[in-house]
Design an enzyme around this catalytic site. Structure first.
Site, PDB file in Angstrom:
ATOM      1  N   HIS A  98       2.403   5.524  -4.255  1.00  0.00           N
ATOM      2  CA  HIS A  98       3.289   4.859  -5.224  1.00  0.00           C
ATOM      3  C   HIS A  98       3.423   5.600  -6.551  1.00  0.00           C
ATOM      4  CE1 HIS A  98      -0.554   3.392  -6.824  1.00  0.00           C
ATOM      5  NE2 HIS A  98       0.088   3.284  -7.973  1.00  0.00           N
TER       6      HIS A  98
HETATM    7  C1  UD1 Z   1       2.619   0.426 -11.909  1.00  0.00           C
HETATM    8  C2  UD1 Z   1       1.848   1.246 -12.931  1.00  0.00           C
HETATM    9  C3  UD1 Z   1       0.884   2.181 -12.197  1.00  0.00           C
HETATM   10  C4  UD1 Z   1       0.007   1.437 -11.224  1.00  0.00           C
HETATM   11  C5  UD1 Z   1       0.856   0.602 -10.285  1.00  0.00           C
HETATM   12  C6  UD1 Z   1      -0.015  -0.252  -9.419  1.00  0.00           C
HETATM   13  C7  UD1 Z   1       3.028   1.817 -15.007  1.00  0.00           C
HETATM   14  C8  UD1 Z   1       3.725   2.882 -15.746  1.00  0.00           C
HETATM   15  N1  UD1 Z   1       2.732   2.079 -13.719  1.00  0.00           N
HETATM   16  O1  UD1 Z   1       3.428   1.326 -11.168  1.00  0.00           O
HETATM   17  O2  UD1 Z   1       0.057   2.819 -13.148  1.00  0.00           O
HETATM   18  O3  UD1 Z   1      -0.742   2.368 -10.484  1.00  0.00           O
HETATM   19  O4  UD1 Z   1       1.710  -0.252 -11.069  1.00  0.00           O
HETATM   20  O5  UD1 Z   1       0.638  -0.647  -8.259  1.00  0.00           O
HETATM   21  O6  UD1 Z   1       2.745   0.791 -15.559  1.00  0.00           O
HETATM   22  N2  UD1 Z   1       8.777  -3.557  -7.838  1.00  0.00           N
HETATM   23  C9  UD1 Z   1       9.180  -4.591  -7.025  1.00  0.00           C
HETATM   24  N3  UD1 Z   1       8.369  -5.688  -6.950  1.00  0.00           N
HETATM   25  C10 UD1 Z   1       7.208  -5.811  -7.609  1.00  0.00           C
HETATM   26  C11 UD1 Z   1       6.818  -4.754  -8.455  1.00  0.00           C
HETATM   27  C12 UD1 Z   1       7.604  -3.633  -8.555  1.00  0.00           C
HETATM   28  O7  UD1 Z   1      10.238  -4.534  -6.404  1.00  0.00           O
HETATM   29  O8  UD1 Z   1       6.509  -6.829  -7.475  1.00  0.00           O
HETATM   30  C13 UD1 Z   1       9.647  -2.359  -7.929  1.00  0.00           C
HETATM   31  C14 UD1 Z   1      10.711  -2.494  -9.015  1.00  0.00           C
HETATM   32  O9  UD1 Z   1      11.855  -1.830  -8.585  1.00  0.00           O
HETATM   33  C15 UD1 Z   1      10.124  -1.688 -10.143  1.00  0.00           C
HETATM   34  C16 UD1 Z   1       9.385  -0.579  -9.397  1.00  0.00           C
HETATM   35  O10 UD1 Z   1       8.863  -1.225  -8.241  1.00  0.00           O
HETATM   36  O11 UD1 Z   1      11.099  -1.191 -10.999  1.00  0.00           O
HETATM   37  C17 UD1 Z   1       8.251   0.037 -10.170  1.00  0.00           C
HETATM   38  O12 UD1 Z   1       7.387  -0.979 -10.676  1.00  0.00           O
HETATM   39  P1  UD1 Z   1       6.550  -0.718 -12.019  1.00  0.00           P
HETATM   40  O13 UD1 Z   1       5.661  -1.868 -12.264  1.00  0.00           O
HETATM   41  O14 UD1 Z   1       7.447  -0.311 -13.105  1.00  0.00           O
HETATM   42  O15 UD1 Z   1       5.698   0.565 -11.661  1.00  0.00           O
HETATM   43  P2  UD1 Z   1       4.723   0.835 -10.429  1.00  0.00           P
HETATM   44  O16 UD1 Z   1       5.220   2.013  -9.701  1.00  0.00           O
HETATM   45  O17 UD1 Z   1       4.457  -0.406  -9.678  1.00  0.00           O
HETATM   46  N1  UDP Z   2      -4.147  -2.915  -2.637  1.00  0.00           N
HETATM   47  C1  UDP Z   2      -3.855  -4.069  -1.920  1.00  0.00           C
HETATM   48  N2  UDP Z   2      -2.808  -4.033  -1.038  1.00  0.00           N
HETATM   49  C2  UDP Z   2      -2.045  -2.916  -0.836  1.00  0.00           C
HETATM   50  C3  UDP Z   2      -2.365  -1.755  -1.579  1.00  0.00           C
HETATM   51  C4  UDP Z   2      -3.415  -1.787  -2.487  1.00  0.00           C
HETATM   52  O1  UDP Z   2      -4.528  -5.091  -2.070  1.00  0.00           O
HETATM   53  O2  UDP Z   2      -1.108  -2.975  -0.020  1.00  0.00           O
HETATM   54  C5  UDP Z   2      -5.262  -2.948  -3.598  1.00  0.00           C
HETATM   55  C6  UDP Z   2      -6.334  -1.896  -3.370  1.00  0.00           C
HETATM   56  O3  UDP Z   2      -7.320  -2.368  -2.454  1.00  0.00           O
HETATM   57  C7  UDP Z   2      -6.884  -1.679  -4.770  1.00  0.00           C
HETATM   58  C8  UDP Z   2      -5.676  -1.888  -5.658  1.00  0.00           C
HETATM   59  O4  UDP Z   2      -4.744  -2.645  -4.880  1.00  0.00           O
HETATM   60  O5  UDP Z   2      -7.852  -2.671  -5.089  1.00  0.00           O
HETATM   61  C9  UDP Z   2      -5.059  -0.567  -6.033  1.00  0.00           C
HETATM   62  O6  UDP Z   2      -3.836  -0.793  -6.641  1.00  0.00           O
HETATM   63  P1  UDP Z   2      -2.666   0.269  -6.658  1.00  0.00           P
HETATM   64  O7  UDP Z   2      -2.877   1.284  -5.607  1.00  0.00           O
HETATM   65  O8  UDP Z   2      -1.399  -0.491  -6.647  1.00  0.00           O
HETATM   66  O9  UDP Z   2      -2.780   0.882  -8.139  1.00  0.00           O
HETATM   67  P2  UDP Z   2      -3.715   1.975  -8.825  1.00  0.00           P
HETATM   68  O10 UDP Z   2      -5.121   1.658  -8.503  1.00  0.00           O
HETATM   69  O11 UDP Z   2      -3.277   3.308  -8.337  1.00  0.00           O
HETATM   70  O12 UDP Z   2      -3.388   1.824 -10.260  1.00  0.00           O
END
Ligand code: UD1
Ligand code: UDP
Length: 356
Positions: free
Chosen positions: A206
């Site tokens: 991601h």
């Molecule tokens: C965010 C964090 C990242 C973290 C990740 C965990 C920032 C800059 N990034 O990244 O550090 O590792 O969360 O998963 O804060 N979206 C959906 N549904 C949701 C959430 C997101 O459709 O419930 C889609 C939307 O199009 C959104 C895109 O995902 O614009 C990105 O979501 P965003 O929260 O901005 O960044 P992540 O890539 O999730």
């Molecule tokens: N995780 C989860 N379901 C998923 C993917 C990740 O429960 O489908 C959990 C994972 O076990 C860990 C956390 O989410 O505890 C990690 O989050 P993510 O990878 O979104 O973000 P990051 O740690 O890179 O910020």
């Protein structure tokens, strides 16, 4: 002296997991006002974690998901300032390195409220990552810095931050140890996906550096498709969007599923032969589970998983992914790098003594 109020800010999937043990620990000594920014909002990215870990619903949900970084962070800052004005917290608590973290940190700093940062001191030394900017800025306005690792303490010292720094271990380790028995008892994911322990790999992707670059995404999926094993791939919504947009297909061995809940994820992780990921949390959980981790990035903040021999950085290179999968089988002891599952109570005690 009255009971102190802590405003905790979460917004993204890993923050719900990190906050669960800390909230449990805070409950006996503090009034906690729990604020969800709404950064993650799908049921499978947010609510499922509250249900599984029996967390009480947030006191506020700002509903700020999507948008550009500046727009998202700016809107959160505006709304958090209003809440702080009403609630008048004695301390603001933020987790990790997301835009929700930075918004909470800035709002606290501007309002002159002491800020505590859980997962302080992590560095990738890659300023192109949005998370790196978020972490550096947050650490520099925090007065309590809770570091999970020795490396994190050293990183802060290099930036001249030594006061209020505490090495407490990792609250994700607390969460894992607390939830593993329940996950084992309740998760049906292996049966549902027809998987046998040790006979599949698990992938997550991601990071912006991968999802915003079609070549890297193609190269990663091509690598997963060439592995001689089934690959379960719970797809983050951001990643699903680009895979569809660019028409990237994965091999027939790659099983793309919706994001899974925490219990299912813990079970998928501990039973995998190999984990391939660009997630921070998943790299650590692979280490804790004793499962080899191939990291789809060029650098990591969790450097001790690499030096400890259980994590390899391969970037998005198809051949490196396949060769590493085929030839690399770490063995041996794993030092308890992330504490013993009691980080959250330590954090609670330290906040208590700092606030006086
Ligand atoms: C965010 C964090 C990242 C973290 C990740 C965990 C920032 C800059 N990034 O990244 O550090 O590792 O969360 O998963 O804060 N979206 C959906 N549904 C949701 C959430 C997101 O459709 O419930 C889609 C939307 O199009 C959104 C895109 O995902 O614009 C990105 O979501 P965003 O929260 O901005 O960044 P992540 O890539 O999730
Ligand atoms: N995780 C989860 N379901 C998923 C993917 C990740 O429960 O489908 C959990 C994972 O076990 C860990 C956390 O989410 O505890 C990690 O989050 P993510 O990878 O979104 O973000 P990051 O740690 O890179 O910020």
């Amino acid at each position: 002296m009255g009971i102190k109020t802590i405003a905790s800010i979460v917004g993204a999937r890993p923050q719900f997991i990190k906050a669960a043990p800390v909230s449990r620990a805070l409950a006996s000594d503090f009034k906690e006002v729990f604020i969800h920014t709404g950064q993650h909002y799908d049921h499978g990215m947010s609510e499922v974690f509250f249900t599984e870990m029996e967390m009480r619903p947030p006191d506020f949900n700002l509903g700020i998901g999507g948008g550009s970084h500046g727009e998202q962070t700016g809107k959160m800052l505006v709304e958090l300032e209003k809440i702080f004005d009403n609630v008048k917290p004695d301390c603001v608590l933020v987790y990790g390195d997301t835009n929700s973290t930075l918004a909470g940190a800035l709002a606290a700093a501007k309002a002159g409220i002491p800020l505590a940062h859980v997962e302080a001191g992590l560095r990738s030394y890659n300023r192109a990552m949005p998370e790196e900017v978020n972490r550096v800025l947050t650490d520099h306005v925090s007065s309590m810095l809770f570091c999970p690792t020795h490396a994190a303490v050293e990183n802060l010292a290099k930036e001249g931050i030594v006061n209020g720094v505490h090495r407490v271990g990792d609250v994700m380790c607390d969460a894992l140890l607390h939830n593993l028995a329940n996950a084992r008892a309740r998760s049906k994911i292996l049966r549902r996906l027809d998987l046998k322990a040790g006979e599949y790999s698990l992938a997550t992707v991601h990071r912006a550096a991968n999802t915003d670059d079609a070549e890297r995404m193609r190269s990663i999926l091509s690598g997963l498709g060439r592995l001689s094993t089934r690959v379960v791939f719970p797809v983050h919504p951001r990643t699903r969007k680009v895979i569809q947009e660019w028409g990237i297909s994965a091999g027939s061995n790659v099983l793309m599923v919706e994001p899974v809940g925490y219990f299912d994820m813990l079970i998928l992780q501990e039973n995998a032969d190999c984990i391939l990921t660009d997630s921070g949390g998943v790299q650590k959980e692979a280490y804790l589970a004793g499962v080899r981790c191939i990291t789809l990035r060029e650098e990591t903040e969790w450097v001790e998983t690499v030096s400890g021999g259980w994590n390899k950085l391969v970037g998005a290179n198809t051949n490196m992914i396949v060769d590493t999968y085929n030839t690399w089988h770490p063995q041996g002891e794993r030092a308890p790098l992330y504490g013993d599952g009691h980080s959250a109570p330590q954090i609670c005690k330290l906040i208590s003594s700092t606030l006086g």
